[in-house]
Design a protein around this motif. Sequence first.
Motif, mmCIF file in Angstrom:
data_model
loop_
_atom_site.group_PDB
_atom_site.id
_atom_site.type_symbol
_atom_site.label_atom_id
_atom_site.label_comp_id
_atom_site.label_asym_id
_atom_site.label_seq_id
_atom_site.Cartn_x
_atom_site.Cartn_y
_atom_site.Cartn_z
ATOM 1 N N VAL A 311 0.860 -1.187 0.000
ATOM 2 C CA VAL A 311 0.000 0.000 0.000
ATOM 3 C C VAL A 311 0.899 1.241 0.000
ATOM 4 C CG1 VAL A 311 -1.666 1.358 1.327
ATOM 5 C CG2 VAL A 311 -1.927 -1.126 1.159
ATOM 6 N N THR A 312 0.748 2.102 -0.998
ATOM 7 C CA THR A 312 1.597 3.297 -1.105
ATOM 8 C C THR A 312 0.964 4.525 -0.469
ATOM 9 O OG1 THR A 312 0.660 3.911 -3.262
ATOM 10 C CG2 THR A 312 2.588 2.444 -3.268
ATOM 11 N N HIS A 313 -0.378 4.598 -0.477
ATOM 12 C CA HIS A 313 -1.072 5.783 0.038
ATOM 13 C C HIS A 313 -2.199 5.382 0.979
ATOM 14 C CE1 HIS A 313 0.995 7.567 -3.393
ATOM 15 N NE2 HIS A 313 0.600 8.772 -3.030
ATOM 16 N N VAL A 314 -2.332 6.131 2.051
ATOM 17 C CA VAL A 314 -3.503 6.074 2.914
ATOM 18 C C VAL A 314 -4.130 7.462 2.921
ATOM 19 C CG1 VAL A 314 -4.280 5.940 5.321
ATOM 20 C CG2 VAL A 314 -2.783 4.163 4.392
ATOM 21 N N ILE A 315 -5.434 7.527 2.715
ATOM 22 C CA ILE A 315 -6.135 8.808 2.723
ATOM 23 C C ILE A 315 -7.220 8.763 3.792
ATOM 24 C CG2 ILE A 315 -7.542 10.437 1.395
ATOM 25 C CD1 ILE A 315 -6.238 9.351 -1.144
ATOM 26 N N ASN A 316 -7.139 9.652 4.755
ATOM 27 C CA ASN A 316 -8.184 9.786 5.767
ATOM 28 C C ASN A 316 -9.224 10.769 5.250
ATOM 29 O OD1 ASN A 316 -7.069 8.076 7.832
ATOM 30 N ND2 ASN A 316 -5.554 9.662 8.227
ATOM 31 N N HIS A 317 -10.277 10.243 4.627
ATOM 32 C CA HIS A 317 -11.328 11.099 4.084
ATOM 33 C C HIS A 317 -11.982 11.905 5.196
ATOM 34 C CE1 HIS A 317 -15.114 12.088 1.909
ATOM 35 N NE2 HIS A 317 -14.342 12.038 0.841
ATOM 36 N N THR A 318 -12.072 11.292 6.374
ATOM 37 C CA THR A 318 -12.461 12.003 7.596
ATOM 38 C C THR A 318 -11.421 11.685 8.662
ATOM 39 O OG1 THR A 318 -13.976 10.144 8.008
ATOM 40 C CG2 THR A 318 -14.950 12.204 7.271
#
Length: 488
Positions: A311-318
Amino acid sequence: MTFRDLGVDGDIADALATKNILEPFPIQEQTIPLGLSGQDIIGQAKTGTGKTFGFGLPVIQRLGLEPGPGVQALIVVPTRELAVQVTEDMELATSNRSTTVVSIYGGKAYEGQIEQIKAGAQIVVGTPGRLLDLAGQRLLSLANVREMVLDEADKMLDLGFLADIEKLFSQTPATRHTMLFSATMPGPIVALARRFMNRPVHIRASDPDEGLTQANIKHVIYRAHALDKDEVVARILQAEGRGKTVIFTRTKRAAAKLVEELNDRGFNAAAVHGDLSQEQRERAMAAFKAGKKDILIATDVAARGIDVDDVTHVINHTIPDDPDTYLHRAGRTGRAGKTGIAVTFVDWDDLHKWALINRALDFGQPEPTETYSSSPHLYTDLGIPEGTRGRLASARPVSAPSSRANESSSSSSGAGAEGGDRARRSRSRRRTGGSAVSTGAETGHAPAAEAQQAHAEHTPGSGTHDGTGAPRPRRRRRRGPRATPPTA
C-alpha cells in the motif's frame, strides 16, 4: 536471525519463504522460542507487529507434522476480517503439512464451516459468538483443545465479548497451553489472564516500524472543504508512483457513496463496510490484495483485516477520533521498511481532533494547510502531474439533460412508453398543483399537444371516446331530490 534460528521446523520456514517472509519481527523473536517450549505467554503488541506468526508458528509446530483429525487448537479473534486474515497466515504456514485450518464466524453460511469441522480440521480460528453457537449445538467440541490463543483481547473487551471468552475457556481442558495478545492491558484482561493462564510470561514488544514512522511515512495534513474532497481525492489518485491505496471514512454510508463516486470517475475501487454481506466484504478484500482493485475504501472496524505490504497511500477522508486510530490507519502504508504517504483531511468542525492528534504524536503542525483541488501546493506536495483533473479519460461521460430527454423520447413506444408518459405527466401535475405544465424535452410530447390534452380533460361538457367514435357524456352529480321522468 532466521526462523530456523528460533527453532522453527524447516518445512514451516520454507512455506514462509515462498512469500519472501525470511526474517522474524521483534515480537516473533521473543514469543516463538517460549511458545515452542509450552510456556504460557501474555504478549503486549499492536496490530501489524507480526504477532500472528508469533503465536501461530508455535501452535502449528506443537501439533506435529501429521496431527490426527479433530479440533486441537483454538484461536479466538474479535472480528470476521481478522479471522480471515489469521486463517490465511495459518494456511500459508501449514502449506507443507497435512494440518488444516477452518474459519468460524458469523455472517456466513453454517454448512461449509460445519463440513470442514466434520472433515477433521485441527485448527479453528473464530469469533466468540459463532464458536459458542456451534459448541452449543454440539457441532464443535473443544474438549481436546491443547493450544488456545486469544488475539486482540482488549478489542474483545470493548465489544463486550468477555463473558463469551470465559465460556470458551471453561469448555477447554485446564492443562492446555495458552497465549494471550493485547495492545493494552486493562484490569479485566489482567484478571482473565490470572484466572485461566498458568504462570504466564509477559512480553512487551514495540512496533517494528515504531521510531521509523516519520522516516517511512510522509504525513500530509489538509484542511479541506467537504464539497471539494472527492475532487481532491481523485487528483491524489493520479499522483506519480501511486500504488494500492486505502481510503478511510467515518461511516458506512460515506464509504458506499465514495466508492460509487470514484468508480463513476473511472477509478477501480472497492469498499468494505458493515452494510455489505460478509461474502461481499471478502470478495472486495481479496480483489484488493490480488491487485484487481487498487483502491479500497473502508471504515475502521472493517479495516482490521487489511494486511497488505504494497500500500503506497492512505487517505483519511475524515479524520480519526484519536491518536491510536490515526496510527492504525497510517500504519497500513510504509510497511516492511517501504515508504508511504498518509493524507488526512480535517474538516472545520474537526480541528479540535487534529489538535489532540498533533500534540500526542508531536507532528508540529497545529494548523492544517487550507487546501482545494485547485491549490498549487497539492500538486507539488504529492507529485500530481500538472493539469490533472478529477475524472479519468476512460470514465463514462456525463450525459447532458437534453441527451437524456432525447433517449427517453426515442425509446418511448408501445404500452411501456405509454405508461412512462402517464407517470411523467402525473409527476408534472403534482409539481404544478394539478395542471399539466410540461416541455417537450421533459416528456417527449409537443407542448401544444400536451396543452390540448389537458384542456380536453378539464373542460366542462367535454367527453371521452368509448371506442365507437361517439362521445360519451360526462355523468353529473345530481343535487336534491331525483327528478321524475316526464310521461309520454
